[in-house]
Design a protein around this motif. Structure first.
Motif, mmCIF file in Angstrom:
data_model
loop_
_atom_site.group_PDB
_atom_site.id
_atom_site.type_symbol
_atom_site.label_atom_id
_atom_site.label_comp_id
_atom_site.label_asym_id
_atom_site.label_seq_id
_atom_site.Cartn_x
_atom_site.Cartn_y
_atom_site.Cartn_z
ATOM 1 N N THR A 9 39.715 41.887 41.659
ATOM 2 C CA THR A 9 40.345 40.647 42.121
ATOM 3 C C THR A 9 41.684 40.441 41.436
ATOM 4 O O THR A 9 42.680 40.082 42.082
ATOM 5 C CB THR A 9 39.418 39.446 41.857
ATOM 6 O OG1 THR A 9 38.183 39.647 42.526
ATOM 7 C CG2 THR A 9 40.063 38.153 42.343
ATOM 8 N N TYR A 13 45.585 40.014 43.175
ATOM 9 C CA TYR A 13 46.517 38.916 42.910
ATOM 10 C C TYR A 13 47.806 39.418 42.281
ATOM 11 O O TYR A 13 48.894 38.908 42.591
ATOM 12 C CB TYR A 13 45.827 37.833 42.070
ATOM 13 C CG TYR A 13 44.954 36.933 42.928
ATOM 14 C CD1 TYR A 13 45.373 35.665 43.293
ATOM 15 C CD2 TYR A 13 43.740 37.385 43.431
ATOM 16 C CE1 TYR A 13 44.601 34.852 44.113
ATOM 17 C CE2 TYR A 13 42.958 36.590 44.256
ATOM 18 C CZ TYR A 13 43.395 35.319 44.601
ATOM 19 O OH TYR A 13 42.630 34.535 45.429
ATOM 20 N N TYR A 16 49.861 40.867 45.193
ATOM 21 C CA TYR A 16 50.527 39.826 45.987
ATOM 22 C C TYR A 16 51.709 39.239 45.226
ATOM 23 O O TYR A 16 52.752 38.942 45.820
ATOM 24 C CB TYR A 16 49.535 38.723 46.349
ATOM 25 C CG TYR A 16 48.824 38.947 47.660
ATOM 26 C CD1 TYR A 16 49.158 38.208 48.788
ATOM 27 C CD2 TYR A 16 47.800 39.893 47.778
ATOM 28 C CE1 TYR A 16 48.505 38.402 49.995
ATOM 29 C CE2 TYR A 16 47.140 40.100 48.979
ATOM 30 C CZ TYR A 16 47.498 39.353 50.087
ATOM 31 O OH TYR A 16 46.859 39.557 51.287
ATOM 32 N N TYR A 28 53.925 30.597 44.818
ATOM 33 C CA TYR A 28 52.786 31.481 44.979
ATOM 34 C C TYR A 28 52.884 32.704 44.067
ATOM 35 O O TYR A 28 51.857 33.242 43.639
ATOM 36 C CB TYR A 28 52.658 31.912 46.441
ATOM 37 C CG TYR A 28 51.811 30.985 47.290
ATOM 38 C CD1 TYR A 28 51.390 29.741 46.808
ATOM 39 C CD2 TYR A 28 51.426 31.351 48.579
ATOM 40 C CE1 TYR A 28 50.619 28.900 47.589
ATOM 41 C CE2 TYR A 28 50.642 30.515 49.372
ATOM 42 C CZ TYR A 28 50.240 29.286 48.878
ATOM 43 O OH TYR A 28 49.460 28.468 49.646
ATOM 44 N N TRP A 31 51.480 31.244 40.951
ATOM 45 C CA TRP A 31 50.035 31.008 41.063
ATOM 46 C C TRP A 31 49.265 32.324 41.019
ATOM 47 O O TRP A 31 48.239 32.427 40.337
ATOM 48 C CB TRP A 31 49.726 30.271 42.359
ATOM 49 C CG TRP A 31 50.005 28.797 42.327
ATOM 50 C CD1 TRP A 31 50.723 28.105 41.380
ATOM 51 C CD2 TRP A 31 49.581 27.818 43.288
ATOM 52 N NE1 TRP A 31 50.774 26.774 41.690
ATOM 53 C CE2 TRP A 31 50.082 26.561 42.855
ATOM 54 C CE3 TRP A 31 48.853 27.883 44.468
ATOM 55 C CZ2 TRP A 31 49.849 25.378 43.580
ATOM 56 C CZ3 TRP A 31 48.619 26.711 45.188
ATOM 57 C CH2 TRP A 31 49.115 25.472 44.747
ATOM 58 N N ALA A 32 49.734 33.317 41.760
ATOM 59 C CA ALA A 32 49.023 34.594 41.797
ATOM 60 C C ALA A 32 49.060 35.292 40.445
ATOM 61 O O ALA A 32 48.056 35.864 39.993
ATOM 62 C CB ALA A 32 49.618 35.495 42.873
ATOM 63 N N LEU A 35 46.672 33.300 38.129
ATOM 64 C CA LEU A 35 45.253 33.490 38.428
ATOM 65 C C LEU A 35 44.779 34.869 37.984
ATOM 66 O O LEU A 35 43.659 35.021 37.497
ATOM 67 C CB LEU A 35 44.998 33.278 39.920
ATOM 68 C CG LEU A 35 43.529 33.068 40.318
ATOM 69 C CD1 LEU A 35 43.415 32.151 41.537
ATOM 70 C CD2 LEU A 35 42.826 34.388 40.602
ATOM 71 N N ARG A 53 38.491 36.576 49.336
ATOM 72 C CA ARG A 53 39.173 36.512 48.042
ATOM 73 C C ARG A 53 40.694 36.552 48.154
ATOM 74 O O ARG A 53 41.386 36.445 47.143
ATOM 75 C CB ARG A 53 38.715 37.678 47.156
ATOM 76 C CG ARG A 53 37.236 37.663 46.848
ATOM 77 C CD ARG A 53 36.809 38.925 46.119
ATOM 78 N NE ARG A 53 35.349 39.063 46.096
ATOM 79 C CZ ARG A 53 34.711 40.163 45.742
ATOM 80 N NH1 ARG A 53 35.397 41.248 45.368
ATOM 81 N NH2 ARG A 53 33.386 40.208 45.768
ATOM 82 N N GLN A 54 41.231 36.711 49.346
ATOM 83 C CA GLN A 54 42.671 36.908 49.502
ATOM 84 C C GLN A 54 43.441 35.691 49.008
ATOM 85 O O GLN A 54 43.065 34.546 49.256
ATOM 86 C CB GLN A 54 43.004 37.215 50.958
ATOM 87 C CG GLN A 54 42.618 36.131 51.942
ATOM 88 C CD GLN A 54 42.660 36.618 53.365
ATOM 89 O OE1 GLN A 54 41.691 37.179 53.865
ATOM 90 N NE2 GLN A 54 43.780 36.414 54.032
ATOM 91 N N PRO A 55 44.541 35.913 48.298
ATOM 92 C CA PRO A 55 45.277 34.807 47.682
ATOM 93 C C PRO A 55 45.739 33.741 48.669
ATOM 94 O O PRO A 55 45.630 32.542 48.378
ATOM 95 C CB PRO A 55 46.469 35.514 47.019
ATOM 96 C CG PRO A 55 45.966 36.890 46.736
ATOM 97 C CD PRO A 55 45.070 37.222 47.894
ATOM 98 N N ASN A 56 46.272 34.150 49.840
ATOM 99 C CA ASN A 56 46.790 33.137 50.758
ATOM 100 C C ASN A 56 45.693 32.227 51.298
ATOM 101 O O ASN A 56 45.941 31.054 51.591
ATOM 102 C CB ASN A 56 47.586 33.770 51.906
ATOM 103 C CG ASN A 56 46.970 35.035 52.429
ATOM 104 O OD1 ASN A 56 46.092 35.628 51.808
ATOM 105 N ND2 ASN A 56 47.422 35.476 53.588
ATOM 106 N N PHE A 59 44.637 29.893 48.114
ATOM 107 C CA PHE A 59 45.690 28.915 47.825
ATOM 108 C C PHE A 59 45.801 27.874 48.938
ATOM 109 O O PHE A 59 45.995 26.677 48.678
ATOM 110 C CB PHE A 59 47.029 29.616 47.619
ATOM 111 C CG PHE A 59 47.080 30.506 46.404
ATOM 112 C CD1 PHE A 59 46.150 30.392 45.383
ATOM 113 C CD2 PHE A 59 48.070 31.478 46.272
ATOM 114 C CE1 PHE A 59 46.194 31.213 44.252
ATOM 115 C CE2 PHE A 59 48.131 32.301 45.159
ATOM 116 C CZ PHE A 59 47.189 32.174 44.154
#
Length: 331
Positions: A9, A13, A16, A28, A31-32, A35, A53-56, A59
């Motif tokens: 995971t 992130y 991304y 983002y 944030w990524a 995280l 689990r994808q960031p977009n 979020f």
């Protein structure tokens, strides 16, 4: 949960933050990056089913629930405090981003079909979300800063290279339909809020385009906007199960055009091959706008640059396109 268990995971992130968010949403990126370094949040996200689990998606769910667009520390605390509710949104929603601006990169291919066939088009989109890309005749376009083509809203701006065949008039659309596992009602307030949450922070022009396209859709559905084709017919179901019925339902005076953008990546190789076989047997035209294209042997062929989609007509690559419709590089 151990660091070893959460590393996949964290890698997503970090990827991304390094590859997809820069230049599009600096918040983002932050944030990524944050995280990926927070063992507490990584444990929460890693416990989700892998596709969730994808960031977009994570979020967008946080923002939809009420997380403000503030630095990572705020988001970290918000997720920790509201995780059960945010998780419920993640589990019941999907990243069904509906980017009307992709019509600017689809339009030359649509116009090519109209010129070749000399008939109106019956648009059939797989994975249409709320159906905004089924309204290309109701928007207006400016390529390389030229005077707008059309008088609709929003105005879609696109830069080009390679001398693409920009049409002089918009193709006539006789019918519009689509099939989606979860078709969205673009006039429902909660759906509109979700679509807006999917637009990354900092993408103000993209959000304005979304709002304008949703207003056009609402006017069409309400009968306040007249067009040769009415509002999109959106069906629920698997694309491989329903595409043949939609092509068969298209008006006989129109040429059916199956199209899609950033959809086939969600299918495995067997599902893609089945779809390609089905479309080939339907006697329709096929416009794809994906990170790959399907060749004559139904093999997935990746584009040369993973930051762009490949626009293809009937399996023949035509252009590299910006993922959100702002660039068109004709081959």
């Amino acid at each position: 949960m151990s660091t070893q268990a959460t590393e996949p995971t964290a890698s997503i992130y970090r990827d991304y933050a390094r590859r997809w968010f820069p230049g599009h949403s600096e918040l983002y990126v932050q944030w990524a990056t944050g995280l990926a370094s927070s063992q507490e949040l990584l444990a929460l996200v890693s416990a989700l089913p892998e596709p969730k689990r994808q960031p977009n998606l994570v979020f967008a769910a946080a923002r939809f629930h009420g997380c403000p667009d503030e630095p990572f520390g705020t988001m970290e605390g918000y997720l920790a405090a509201h995780w059960p509710a945010v998780r419920a949104i993640i589990m019941t929603h999907a990243t069904q981003t509906n980017e009307a601006a992709r019509c600017a990169t689809l339009l030359p291919a649509l116009a090519m079909v109209a010129d070749q066939e000399r008939r109106p088009l019956a648009l059939i989109e797989v994975g249409p979300s709320a159906g905004l890309c089924l309204l290309p005749d109701l928007y207006s376009y400016s390529y390389d800063g030229a005077a707008p083509l059309g008088d609709g809203s929003p105005l879609l701006r696109c830069t080009t290279t390679g001398n693409p065949p920009i049409p002089r008039q918009l193709p006539e659309i006789a019918w519009r339909a689509g099939v989606d596992l979860n078709p969205l009602d673009g006039t429902d307030p909660d759906t509109v809020a979700w679509l807006r949450a999917l637009v990354w922070p900092g993408q103000d022009e993209r959000l304005e385009r979304l709002d304008a396209a949703l207003s056009t859709l609402a006017a069409l559905k309400a009968g306040a906007l007249q067009a040769s084709a009415g509002a999109p017919l959106l069906l629920s179901g698997d694309l491989n199960e329903r595409i043949a019925d939609l092509v068969d339902a298209a008006p006989k005076h129109a040429v059916p055009v199956v199209m899609h953008s950033a959809v086939l990546a969600y299918l495995d190789e067997a599902q893609r091959a089945r779809f390609a076989d089905t479309v080939a047997a339907l006697g329709c035209r096929w416009i794809s706008n994906e990170s790959f294209f399907m060749d004559a042997a139904n093999q997935t062929r990746a584009g040369t640059d993973t930051n762009y989609f490949t626009l293809a007509l009937d399996r023949v690559p035509l252009a590299r396109t910006g993922q959100h419709g702002a660039e068109l590089h004709w081959l």
